[in-house]
Design an enzyme around this catalytic site. Structure first.
Site, mmCIF file in Angstrom:
data_model
loop_
_atom_site.group_PDB
_atom_site.id
_atom_site.type_symbol
_atom_site.label_atom_id
_atom_site.label_comp_id
_atom_site.label_asym_id
_atom_site.label_seq_id
_atom_site.Cartn_x
_atom_site.Cartn_y
_atom_site.Cartn_z
ATOM 1 N N ASP A 152 -60.533 9.515 -0.466
ATOM 2 C CA ASP A 152 -59.779 9.498 0.792
ATOM 3 C C ASP A 152 -58.412 10.156 0.583
ATOM 4 O OD1 ASP A 152 -58.539 7.523 -0.651
ATOM 5 O OD2 ASP A 152 -58.583 6.015 0.940
ATOM 6 N N SER A 153 -58.126 10.579 -0.652
ATOM 7 C CA SER A 153 -56.937 11.407 -0.901
ATOM 8 C C SER A 153 -56.998 12.674 -0.062
ATOM 9 C CB SER A 153 -56.818 11.752 -2.390
ATOM 10 O OG SER A 153 -58.048 12.254 -2.886
ATOM 11 N N ASP B 45 -65.798 7.861 -0.972
ATOM 12 C CA ASP B 45 -64.738 6.852 -0.908
ATOM 13 C C ASP B 45 -64.767 6.142 0.441
ATOM 14 O OD1 ASP B 45 -62.718 5.620 -2.250
ATOM 15 O OD2 ASP B 45 -61.253 7.251 -2.031
ATOM 16 N N LYS C 110 -67.118 4.143 -3.403
ATOM 17 C CA LYS C 110 -65.992 3.545 -4.118
ATOM 18 C C LYS C 110 -65.139 2.787 -3.106
ATOM 19 C CE LYS C 110 -62.128 5.866 -5.461
ATOM 20 N NZ LYS C 110 -61.081 5.070 -4.794
ATOM 21 N N GLU D 194 -61.412 0.176 -2.838
ATOM 22 C CA GLU D 194 -60.210 -0.313 -3.514
ATOM 23 C C GLU D 194 -60.068 -1.823 -3.372
ATOM 24 O OE1 GLU D 194 -56.726 1.718 -2.055
ATOM 25 O OE2 GLU D 194 -57.565 3.707 -2.463
ATOM 26 N N GLU E 298 -56.060 2.756 -11.820
ATOM 27 C CA GLU E 298 -55.031 3.739 -11.432
ATOM 28 C C GLU E 298 -53.630 3.231 -11.738
ATOM 29 O OE1 GLU E 298 -55.407 5.522 -7.560
ATOM 30 O OE2 GLU E 298 -53.439 6.487 -7.705
HETATM 31 O O1 KIV Z 1 -58.974 9.090 -3.174
HETATM 32 C C1 KIV Z 1 -58.873 9.447 -4.350
HETATM 33 O O2 KIV Z 1 -58.788 10.640 -4.670
HETATM 34 C C2 KIV Z 1 -58.854 8.405 -5.365
HETATM 35 C C3 KIV Z 1 -58.512 8.811 -6.756
HETATM 36 C C4 KIV Z 1 -57.056 8.955 -6.881
HETATM 37 C C5 KIV Z 1 -59.068 7.881 -7.755
HETATM 38 O O3 KIV Z 1 -59.082 7.271 -5.059
#
Ligand code: KIV
Length: 278
Positions: free
Chosen positions: A47-48, A86, A116, A118, A185
């Site tokens: 989600d970056s 994500d 993934k 968080e 992280e």
């Molecule tokens: O969204 C992302 O790119 C991430 C990485 C920084 C692990 O969660």
């Protein structure tokens, strides 16, 4: 020889063998093609993308539709790379049903191999529900950008004894809940080493030192394509922004001076056809 997509059980075997896992983000077809050609085994459609592709100030505004939209071309471009989708903010925090539905979308609609999410102890029931539903989950603890404001900003986590102990417990509980891997992280390297030793699943570090079972970086940071905010843990392996800017200015100058397009970039037609038009 083209590489073969790594399987989720293989990643655990690699931890046992001491073979490092290489993960990078990608958000579109051309970069997915490049990662697929490289030796990197895992792509995170993170989600970056909210920050480095969509221009948001953080990851909080990213939606499920945006994630699905970006996962699809990555899946089309990287057939031999494991793809992690994500889960965006609030797509897994409202209810277990919603979490399963949304994780299912990333896999069914997007085509991701796994998801993934968080969070620490609060996410243990969510991870368990997803895994029980047949969805492989990569956990993510330490600095969790979706809740960075709750953590006091983008800073290193787990520095004091209580925080470090909590993080170790989180990693163990997330493994017990069925996560197949954990991203660590921005935590002290010695704590990441301890967590890596205490869990049986692979840890993937970003700003967590060299002793994790694997590493991940945001593609746009490591190739120097995005420099609005570059964390200390990023190593820049290229300076693509500079190359792009040089190319753009060369093109602009050549258009202005009339040296582009040259004859080899142009099409001709028969003189007799042209004459009839005049
Ligand atoms: O969204 C992302 O790119 C991430 C990485 C920084 C692990 O969660």
């Amino acid at each position: 020889m083209s590489k073969q997509k790594v399987s989720i059980p293989q990643l655990k075997e690699w931890k046992e063998q001491g073979r490092k896992i290489r993960m990078v983000t990608a958000y579109d077809y051309p970069t997915a093609l490049l990662v697929d050609k490289s030796e990197i085994e895992v792509i995170l459609v993170g989600d970056s993308l909210g920050m480095v592709v969509l221009g948001y100030d953080g990851t909080v505004p990213v939606t499920m539709d945006e994630m699905v939209h970006h996962i699809k071309p990555v899946v089309r471009g990287a057939r031999n790379t494991l793809i992690v989708g994500d889960m965006p903010f609030m797509s897994y925090n409202v209810s277990l049903e919603k979490a399963i539905e949304n994780a299912g979308r990333l896999m069914k609609e997007g085509g991701a191999d796994c998801v993934k999410l968080e969070g620490g102890l609060a996410m243990v029931p969510v991870v368990k529900a997803l895994v029980d539903g047949g969805i492989p989950v990569m956990a993510h603890i330490g600095l969790t950008p979706q809740t960075a404001s709750q953590l006091g900003g983008f800073k290193v986590q787990g520095k004091d004894e209580a925080a470090a102990q909590r993080m170790l417990t989180e990693a163990i509980k997330l493994e017990e809940a069925g996560a197949f891997s954990i991203v660590l992280e921005a935590i002290p390297a010695p704590l990441a080493k301890l967590i890596t030793e205490k869990v049986g699943i692979p840890t993937i570090g970003i700003g967590a030192g060299v002793d994790c079972d694997g590493q991940v970086l945001v593609l746009h940071d490591m190739i120097g394509l995005f420099d609005r905010f570059v964390p200390k843990f990023v190593k820049k392996y290229a300076n693509v922004s500079e190359d792009i800017l040089t190319a753009l200015n060369a093109y602009a100058e050549e258009v202005a001076s009339g040296s582009f397009p040259a004859a080899e970039h142009s099409f001709t037609m028969k003189d007799e056809v042209l004459k009839k038009l005049y």
